[in-house]
Design an enzyme around this catalytic site. Structure first.
Site, mmCIF file in Angstrom:
data_model
loop_
_atom_site.group_PDB
_atom_site.id
_atom_site.type_symbol
_atom_site.label_atom_id
_atom_site.label_comp_id
_atom_site.label_asym_id
_atom_site.label_seq_id
_atom_site.Cartn_x
_atom_site.Cartn_y
_atom_site.Cartn_z
ATOM 1 N N GLU A 57 0.816 -1.208 0.000
ATOM 2 C CA GLU A 57 0.000 0.000 0.000
ATOM 3 C C GLU A 57 0.850 1.258 0.000
ATOM 4 O OE1 GLU A 57 -2.755 -0.226 3.288
ATOM 5 O OE2 GLU A 57 -3.951 -1.775 2.304
ATOM 6 N N GLU A 87 -6.131 -7.623 -0.548
ATOM 7 C CA GLU A 87 -6.386 -7.424 0.883
ATOM 8 C C GLU A 87 -7.715 -6.712 1.066
ATOM 9 O OE1 GLU A 87 -3.164 -5.742 3.486
ATOM 10 O OE2 GLU A 87 -4.826 -4.582 4.325
HETATM 11 C C1 IDC Z 1 -3.010 -3.554 10.633
HETATM 12 C C2 IDC Z 1 -3.215 -4.650 11.648
HETATM 13 C C3 IDC Z 1 -2.938 -4.152 13.028
HETATM 14 C C4 IDC Z 1 -1.590 -3.521 13.071
HETATM 15 C C5 IDC Z 1 -1.471 -2.440 12.000
HETATM 16 C C6 IDC Z 1 -0.109 -1.808 11.920
HETATM 17 O O1 IDC Z 1 -4.531 -5.145 11.523
HETATM 18 O O2 IDC Z 1 -3.041 -5.212 13.968
HETATM 19 O O3 IDC Z 1 -1.371 -2.956 14.341
HETATM 20 O O4 IDC Z 1 -1.741 -3.017 10.742
HETATM 21 O O5 IDC Z 1 0.838 -2.711 11.552
HETATM 22 C C7 IDC Z 1 -3.978 -2.176 5.875
HETATM 23 C C8 IDC Z 1 -2.645 -2.774 5.959
HETATM 24 C C9 IDC Z 1 -2.543 -3.727 7.111
HETATM 25 C C10 IDC Z 1 -3.319 -3.227 8.312
HETATM 26 C C11 IDC Z 1 -4.787 -3.217 7.906
HETATM 27 C C12 IDC Z 1 -5.749 -2.861 9.024
HETATM 28 O O6 IDC Z 1 -2.251 -3.379 4.756
HETATM 29 O O7 IDC Z 1 -1.187 -3.870 7.433
HETATM 30 O O8 IDC Z 1 -3.148 -4.123 9.357
HETATM 31 N N1 IDC Z 1 -4.957 -2.319 6.790
HETATM 32 O O9 IDC Z 1 -5.475 -1.590 9.531
HETATM 33 N N2 IDC Z 1 -4.426 -1.383 4.924
HETATM 34 C C13 IDC Z 1 -5.659 -0.990 5.235
HETATM 35 C C14 IDC Z 1 -6.016 -1.565 6.429
#
Ligand code: IDC
Length: 519
Positions: free
Chosen positions: A357, A445
Site C-alpha cells: 500500500e 487485501e
Molecule cells: C493492521 C493490523 C494491526 C496492526 C497495524 C499496523 O490489523 O493489527 O497494528 O496493521 O501494523 C492495511 C494494511 C494492514 C493493516 C490493515 C488494518 O495493509 O497492514 O493491518 N490495513 O489496519 N491497509 C488498510 C487496512
C-alpha cells in the site's frame, strides 16, 4: 465375521493412534499437511508401506490393487491363490471371493489392477469390507450429493451408507464425483474416517453442521494441481487452460508478529474450508524485513513452501505501510524479488505483490510506476510468466491513476484494497471504471472491519462487496489469519495454529469469510 472385522480394525487403528510418532516417515509427507495424520496412522497400522524410494506420493491416484490391498490389510483378510503373478493378485482374489466387488468391476485377470480406481467403486469396497451393516436413507443422503445423478445405481447403497455414517463428505461444491479418481492421500483419510467410526461404535451421530459455515472439507478443489500456471486474459485471471478463475483465501497478519499462523497446519486448516489462496504479508518496516532481513526471509520461504505443500496459490507481499513510498527501498525490493523469483521460477503457485500500500506523499507517475517497472524487471529476469500484483497510491485505492497510465507487460494485475466498514459504493464504482478501461483488478487485501483493522464487524457491507467481486470474477484475500484481539482477525484469541479449527474457533469475521471461499 462382522465382529471379527470390528475387532481387527479397532485393534489395528486404535492401537496405532496411541503410538503416533511426531512425524510421518515418508519424505514427501510434510509434517502438518492435511493428510499427515491419516497417512501416519495407516503406516503405523502396517496398512501402507509407501514406495521403495521412501516416498508416499500423496497426490498420485490410488490404483485398484493398492486400494483393495490396504482394505484387506485393515480387514484382516488373508490373500488366497491369485490368478496372475501380480503382486496384489492374492488379496484381489480374496476380496472378490468375499464379495467386496464383482468380477466385471475389477477382473481377476489383472488388466485393471494397476489403473486408478473410481471413487464409487472404492467406497463400495470400503463399506462392504469394513462397515457392512451401515445404511443410509435414500432421501436424506441423496439430497446431500449434488451430482447424485452421475452415480451408477449399483453403488447407491454403499455411497448412501458412507455419507450417512460420515465416512465420505462431498467436495467443496457438494459433489461426490463418482467416476473421478481418489488420490492416495484422500484414500488414507477415508480409511481413517472409517477406522474412527469402527473404534467409536456405538456412537452418537455428529451434530449437524451449522447452515452458515461449512465444516472443513477434506477434498481440495481449485488448487494449483488442478489449475496450473495462471495467466491474465483481458481483465480476467485465468488458469493454464484459459478458463476464468477467482482465487479466494486469507492473508497472514505481519509474519514478524504472527508467523505461527503461516505454518503448514494453519494453511491446511484454511484450505480445508475451501481456500485456494494464501498471502504472506512481509512487512518491510515495523520490525519486518528491513530490520531483520535474513530471519524474516526465512519465514517467508517457510510460509510459501507450506502453501505449496497444500496446493495453494501464494502471494509474496512486500508489505510497505509506514514506509509509504516504495521508492524508499527500491534496491532492497529488487534484490528480494530477484531472489524469490529465482527460487520459485518453476513453481506455478507463486504470485508477487510488489508494494502492498503506497501512501502519503507518493504519486503513480513519479513513484509507484517507476518502482513497479524496476521490480517487475527483476522478477521477469527469473520468472517470465508469474502473475505480478501492483499497488497504487492512497493504500492501493487509486486504481484510476493506474488505469490512466498502465504498465507494459503480460500477467500484471492491479490491487484494490478495501475495508467494508470504511469503503463502499464509490470505490466499487472505481473498480467498474477501471475494468471498463481494461485494467485487471485483484483484491489482495480486504477486511470486514474499518480500515484500522478494528470496529464492526460489517458483515452486510462485506456481503455486498463479495457479491460484487464474485459477479466480476475478481480474486480476493482477507485480512487476516491470526488470533489478535481485533475484529478483522479470523481466529479467536488463543486458538492454536496447530489444532484443527472448528467453527467455534473462528471469530464472527472468520466465520463469514471462511463461508465465502467457495461460491
Ligand atoms: C493492521 C493490523 C494491526 C496492526 C497495524 C499496523 O490489523 O493489527 O497494528 O496493521 O501494523 C492495511 C494494511 C494492514 C493493516 C490493515 C488494518 O495493509 O497492514 O493491518 N490495513 O489496519 N491497509 C488498510 C487496512
Amino acid at each position: 465375521m462382522q465382529k471379527f472385522f470390528k475387532f481387527v480394525v479397532a485393534a489395528v487403528i486404535g492401537l496405532s493412534l496411541t503410538v503416533l510418532p511426531a512425524q510421518a516417515s515418508f519424505r514427501d509427507v510434510a509434517p502438518g499437511s492435511w493428510y499427515e495424520g491419516a497417512v501416519t496412522e495407516l503406516a503405523q497400522a502396517g496398512a501402507i508401506t509407501g514406495y521403495p524410494d521412501g516416498t508416499f506420493r500423496p497426490n498420485q491416484a490410488i490404483t485398484a490393487a493398492e486400494f483393495v490391498t490396504i482394505t484387506a490389510r485393515l480387514a484382516g483378510l488373508s490373500p488366497t491363490q491369485g490368478q496372475t503373478a501380480h503382486w496384489a493378485a492374492g488379496h484381489m482374489q480374496a476380496a472378490l471371493e468375499a464379495g467386496w466387488y464383482d468380477w466385471d468391476e475389477i477382473p481377476p485377470t489383472g488388466e485393471r489392477f494397476g489403473q486408478p480406481i473410481a471413487r464409487q467403486l472404492a467406497v463400495k469396497i470400503l463399506m462392504n469390507a469394513l462397515l457392512p451393516s451401515a445404511r443410509g436413507d435414500y432421501n436424506t443422503e441423496s439430497a446431500k450429493i449434488k451430482d447424485f445423478a452421475a452415480l451408477d445405481g449399483r453403488y447407491y447403497e454403499a455411497v448412501l451408507a458412507a455419507y450417512a455414517s460420515g465416512v465420505v463428505h462431498g467436495d467443496n461444491n457438494g459433489n461426490f464425483l463418482p467416476l473421478g479418481t481418489l488420490t492416495r492421500a484422500e484414500a488414507c483419510t477415508l480409511f481413517r474416517n472409517i477406522g474412527r467410526i469402527q473404534t467409536n461404535q456405538p456412537s452418537t451421530p455428529a451434530p449437524e453442521p451449522s447452515q452458515t459455515v461449512p465444516e472443513p472439507v477434506r477434498t481440495r478443489q481449485g488448487g494449483v494441481s488442478e489449475n496450473g500456471w495462471l495467466q491474465v486474459v483481458g481483465t480476467q485471471l485465468c488458469n493454464e487452460a484459459g478458463s476464468p478463475i477467482a482465487l479466494r483465501g486469507m492473508s497472514s497478519h505481519g509474519i514478524q508478529w504472527y508467523g505461527q499462523f503461516t505454518s503448514s497446519k494453519a494453511i491446511a486448516n484454511t484450505a480445508d474450508y475451501g481456500a485456494n489462496l494464501f498471502r504472506v504479508a512481509m512487512y518491510t518496516g515495523e520490525g519486518g524485513y528491513l530490520s531483520q532481513p535474513e530471519a524474516v526471509k526465512a519465514k517467508v520461504i517457510a510460509a510459501v513452501d507450506a502453501a505449496i505443500e497444500n496446493d495453494l496459490y501464494v502471494i509474496i507481499d512486500w508489505h510497505i505501510l509506514s514506509d509509504g513510498n516504495p521508492m524508499a527501498h527500491v534496491n532492497e525490493a529488487v534484490a528480494f524479488f530477484r531472489e524469490m523469483a529465482r527460487r520459485y521460477q518453476d513453481t506455478p503457485n507463486v504470485l508477487y505483490e510488489i508494494c502492498n500500500e503506497p501512501n502519503g506523499n507518493v504519486s503513480w507517475i513519479g513513484d509507484v510506476r517507476p518502482y513497479a517497472q524496476r521490480a517487475i524487471a527483476a522478477i521477469r529476469e527469473q520468472s517470465p510468466k508469474a502473475v505480478i500484483l501492483v499497488g497504487s497510491p492512497t493504500w492501493s485505492q487509486d486504481i484510476h491513476l493506474a488505469a490512466a497510465d498502465p504498465l507494459e507487460g503480460e500477467n500484471l494485475m492491479y490491487t484494490l484494497h478495501f475495508y467494508a466498514g470504511t469503503h463502499g459504493a464509490n470505490l466499487r464504482q472505481r473498480v467498474d471504471d477501471a475494468l471498463a478501461r481494461g485494467l485487471p483488478i485483484f483484491v489482495s487485501e480486504w477486511g470486514t472491519s474499518r480500515a484500522d483493522g478494528s470496529g464492526g464487524v460489517f458483515l452486510e457491507e462485506s456481503k455486498v462487496w463479495l457479491d460484487f467481486l464474485d459477479e466480476r470474477g475478481i480474486s480476493w484475500c482477507n485480512w487476516s489469519l491470526c488470533d489478535k484481539n481485533e475484529t478483522s482477525a479470523a481466529l479467536r484469541p488463543g486458538v492454536s495454529p496447530e489444532s484443527s479449527w472448528r467453527q467455534e474457533d473462528l471469530t464472527e469475521s472468520g466465520r463469514f469469510v471462511f463461508s465465502r471461499f467457495t461460491p
